[in-house]
Design an enzyme around this catalytic site. Structure first.
Site, mmCIF file in Angstrom:
data_model
loop_
_atom_site.group_PDB
_atom_site.id
_atom_site.type_symbol
_atom_site.label_atom_id
_atom_site.label_comp_id
_atom_site.label_asym_id
_atom_site.label_seq_id
_atom_site.Cartn_x
_atom_site.Cartn_y
_atom_site.Cartn_z
ATOM 1 N N ARG A 146 77.790 -3.511 -1.557
ATOM 2 C CA ARG A 146 77.199 -4.513 -2.439
ATOM 3 C C ARG A 146 77.846 -4.441 -3.819
ATOM 4 N NH1 ARG A 146 70.934 -3.494 -2.661
ATOM 5 N NH2 ARG A 146 71.449 -1.291 -2.595
ATOM 6 N N GLU A 185 69.144 -6.397 -7.931
ATOM 7 C CA GLU A 185 69.364 -5.069 -8.506
ATOM 8 C C GLU A 185 70.692 -4.986 -9.266
ATOM 9 O OE1 GLU A 185 66.801 -2.365 -5.328
ATOM 10 O OE2 GLU A 185 68.980 -2.467 -5.116
ATOM 11 N N GLU A 344 60.258 -4.982 -4.175
ATOM 12 C CA GLU A 344 60.603 -4.123 -3.036
ATOM 13 C C GLU A 344 59.865 -2.800 -3.145
ATOM 14 O OE1 GLU A 344 64.713 -3.243 -2.361
ATOM 15 O OE2 GLU A 344 65.385 -5.280 -2.796
ATOM 16 N N TRP A 352 68.370 6.526 2.434
ATOM 17 C CA TRP A 352 69.428 6.797 1.463
ATOM 18 C C TRP A 352 69.152 7.997 0.576
ATOM 19 C CZ3 TRP A 352 66.855 6.184 -3.124
ATOM 20 C CH2 TRP A 352 65.802 5.268 -3.160
ATOM 21 N N GLU A 392 71.475 -0.091 6.482
ATOM 22 C CA GLU A 392 70.049 0.150 6.255
ATOM 23 C C GLU A 392 69.216 -0.015 7.508
ATOM 24 O OE1 GLU A 392 69.136 -0.714 1.664
ATOM 25 O OE2 GLU A 392 69.733 -2.548 2.710
ATOM 26 N N PHE A 394 68.053 2.189 9.425
ATOM 27 C CA PHE A 394 66.985 3.178 9.518
ATOM 28 C C PHE A 394 66.076 3.167 8.284
ATOM 29 C CE2 PHE A 394 70.005 4.930 12.637
ATOM 30 C CZ PHE A 394 69.157 4.963 13.738
#
Length: 717
Positions: A146, A185, A344, A352, A392, A394
């Site tokens: 990202r 973010e 979020e 992470w 992501e 998991f």
């Protein structure tokens, strides 16, 4: 037990919020909250990030069915969908997005539509590798994750704003799109960029800030190490200068400020591009505030959003709830106690962290309701459906890999019902009642404590704010975390932990506050220098020496050195760690509350040296804490000096509960959340119980609250 209300008084009529920006011309946008698709547009928003483009289209109807079943009423859409919207430079595809927005809207689910610029398509990076950020050592930040783009790149900005305008044109009249979610973010992967684009903009930023090169040279102290610059064209970024080099701290602090500013300018460019076409809907972007991160000057950013949003991920262990409350309190400070939006958080484990703990014992519901207790009017998760692939996969979600028949999804549905109950009761739009104490936070101080040329590299302003917040909870009272640039004049007490660099303007505000009857707590590393990293001369804490009523000549830094004590005892029974100031004199108006004593103090030549001092100043008073105290000692200090009459008697009971009040002009909502693992009994609670999660009535008008419980009552004033 009966919980004591230690908060300040009540709702007053709202005036326009004061700007929190760092510039003299700061202006704050009016507060605007996104509507839901309910009859009156009101209610607590509930949902999460939704990524339908990760799934076959035949899954979408089931997604909508399960959202409705869970009570979901809003989703954030298309956050990472640029490559689906613009598959190649010359092709655009909104059809799939139209179809899913229509399905959601017809089901009563509002859409917070993203600008989709957080992750650019790979074809853009292949054609324009010059948009990739550069690391401090010159390495290129390659594509594939990202935010692999420079906020200062004119090439990237052109592509991003073209996307924003096309989205705005396409959805400006769509009734199901009720808010705009800009990027995602900001700064997650491009907070620091050392490219030539960044260098060019940093030079311009410095010229705007200082006006003349002489002013910059003075501010940066360039007489040291032959760093004088003759023009703004000679200004450099703090790039890698060798393994043992030390960056000019004034330059480093300005580079941190510049990084926050240039990302904010990119956000504003995206926002303005959409607003010029679609002005009727509110704008936000999700901050990243938890006590292990706060990378931007979010007080400054808060002026430029219509409603404050935040992403928060829990800290596992003993401080799970306390850390959540501390982080939320700062977010509420950025929002100036208006409702804010939890964009979020996680239903359970993330993927992470070094250790990815899952939530259990009702923590999914408890955490969400705790965010409401601290002022959030939106409870959203990352993400709706747990990904099947990708980085992501998991990361937990509202609909986990196990599907509809799962404990997580059942708890998600339970939470949806509770939020509807709170909406019906009128919680949405109420505000958190102000406490009596403000713990001050400032981005400049946080950035400066990371400087590698301080007496200790273990300082951390934000963590010290956190430790003081915990200490107040341990003492049975709750403090607010408030930005330094906010208005804290109505608080009884302000606490200034490790505010190492302060402007004279900020210090004058403190002087006026104390002179008028306020109480200030000045930490051991507060006021050592001004906002340009120039030390205040004459003794420490130089910027506030007159208020503190002390004069220290040296810092005694403690740590694991063979043969030397790594702690020092105080006459109060407390233990100093890390840092102890060598106070050589106190004012006639001051009283010494504790000194260093014992064998370790003698070894450091500190025996009898003042450690805690109270000073009368005008109509108020200052407490000087001249050393780094642990959490227990801070709690004892709060109980002994700050919590007010009778605090010692109620602290043991009140400390077991996090108690907040949200209120309107006519109604109060009391929230009670146990902080530990043991049951807590409330002898009586005011008003009508509207939520009793993991609670049982005890037959005497009270309730027993089990681990991770939440009890919420409603009282008419």
């Amino acid at each position: 037990m009966t919980v004591t209300d230690t908060s300040a008084s009540t709702v007053t009529e709202r005036t326009a919020d004061k700007p929190l920006g760092h510039g003299p011309d700061a202006v704050r946008r009016p507060f605007r909250w996104p509507a839901l698709l309910t009859d009156n547009g009101r209610g607590i928003a509930y949902g999460g990030d939704y990524n339908p483009d990760q799934w076959p289209e035949d899954v979408w109807d089931d997604d909508v069915r399960l959202m409705v079943k869970a009570g979901v009423n809003t989703v954030a859409l298309a956050i990472f969908s640029w490559d689906r919207i613009q598959p190649t430079e010359d092709t655009w595809d909104f059809d799939w997005l139209d179809r899913i927005i229509d399905k959601l809207g017809r089901a009563g689910i509002a859409v917070d539509l993203a600008s989709a610029t957080a992750a650019a398509p790979l074809w853009l990076y292949e054609k324009h590798p010059e948009v990739l950020p550069i690391e401090r050592n010159g390495d290129v930040v390659n594509a594939g994750s990202r935010q692999s783009w420079r906020p200062t790149s004119p090439v990237f900005r052109e592509y991003a704003l073209d996307l924003c305008r096309r989205l705005a044109e396409h959805y400006k009249d769509n009734p199901y799109v009720t808010a705009w979610h800009m990027n995602n973010e900001y700064g997650w992967n491009n907070r620091h960029d050392y490219s030539d684009d960044s260098l060019r903009e940093f030079r311009r930023w410095c010229e705007r800030k200082y006006g003349t090169i002489d002013a910059l040279n003075e501010a940066w102290g360039t007489a040291f190490w032959s760093q004088h610059v003759n023009s703004f064209d000679e200004v450099l970024l703090p790039r890698h200068m060798g393994g043992d080099s030390m960056v000019n701290p004034g330059q480093m602090l300005d580079y941190e400020r510049f990084g926050s500013d240039c990302l904010k300018e990119f956000y504003k460019a995206e926002r303005d591009a959409i607003e010029a076409i679609c002005p009727g809907k509110p704008f936000t972007t999700n901050f990243m505030v938890s006590t292990d991160q706060c990378c931007m000057d979010y007080a400054d950013w808060s002026d430029d959003v219509d409603f404050v949003s935040n992403d928060h991920y829990f800290t596992a262990g003993r401080d799970h709830l306390d850390e959540l409350a501390c982080s939320d309190s700062l977010v509420s400070g950025f929002a100036q106690r208006r409702p804010w939006y939890l964009m979020e958080h996680s239903t359970s484990a993330v993927q992470w962290k070094p250790l990815n703990s899952r939530k259990r014992h009702g923590q999914l519901v408890r955490d969400a309701l705790a965010h409401v207790a601290l002022g959030s009017d939106a409870i959203c998760f990352f993400q709706w459906r747990q990904s099947r692939s990708g980085a992501e996969c998991f990361h937990s979600a509202m609909l986990p890999h196990a599907g509809e028949d799962s404990a997580v999804y059942r708890e998600v549905c339970e939470l949806g019902g509770m939020l509807r109950t709170l909406s019906d009761a009128g919680v949405q739009g109420s505000e958190v009642r102000r406490s009596r104490t403000a713990i001050l936070f400032d981005a400049d101080c946080e950035w400066m404590t990371r400087c590698e040329t301080l007496p200790s590299m273990k300082l951390n302003h934000w963590h010290d704010v956190r430790d003081w917040y915990y200490a107040f909870l341990d003492a049975g009272v709750r403090a607010d975390v408030v930005p330094l640039r906010a208005d804290w004049s109505e608080y009884d007490t302000i606490v200034m932990p490790t505010m190492i660099n302060l402007s004279e303007f900020a210090c004058d505000r403190v002087r006026g506050y104390v002179r008028d009857g306020g109480r200030v707590v000045i930490g051991y590393a507060t006021g050592l220098m001004d906002e340009t990293f120039h030390t205040a001369l004459g003794g420490y804490p130089g910027m506030l020496r007159d208020v503190a009523g002390v004069r220290a000549e040296e810092f005694n830094i403690l740590g694991p050195v063979d043969g030397d004590p790594d702690t020092v005892g105080l006459s109060s029974g407390a233990i100093a760690r890390l840092w102890a100031n060598v106070v050589t004199s106190v004012a006639d108006s001051a009283a010494v509350l504790a000194t260093y004593e014992g064998a370790d103090a003698e070894e450091w030549e500190l025996d009898g040296v003042p450690a805690l001092v109270r000073n009368a100043y005008g109509d108020g008073e200052a407490y000087y804490v001249g050393c780094d105290l642990d959490r227990k000692a801070l709690g004892d200090f709060v109980r002994g000096y700050l919590a007010g009459a009778g605090a010692a008697e109620v602290a043991a009971a009140d400390a077991a509960i996090l108690h907040t009040v949200r209120e309107t002009a006519n109604v109060c909502f009391d929230f009670y959340l146990p902080r530990g693992k043991e049951d807590v009994t409330l002898e009586s609670v005011p008003g009508d119980v509207i939520i009793a999660h993991r609670c049982e009535p005890n037959g005497n008008g009270g309730y027993t609250l089990h681990r991770n419980a939440t009890l919420i009552t409603r009282t008419t004033k």
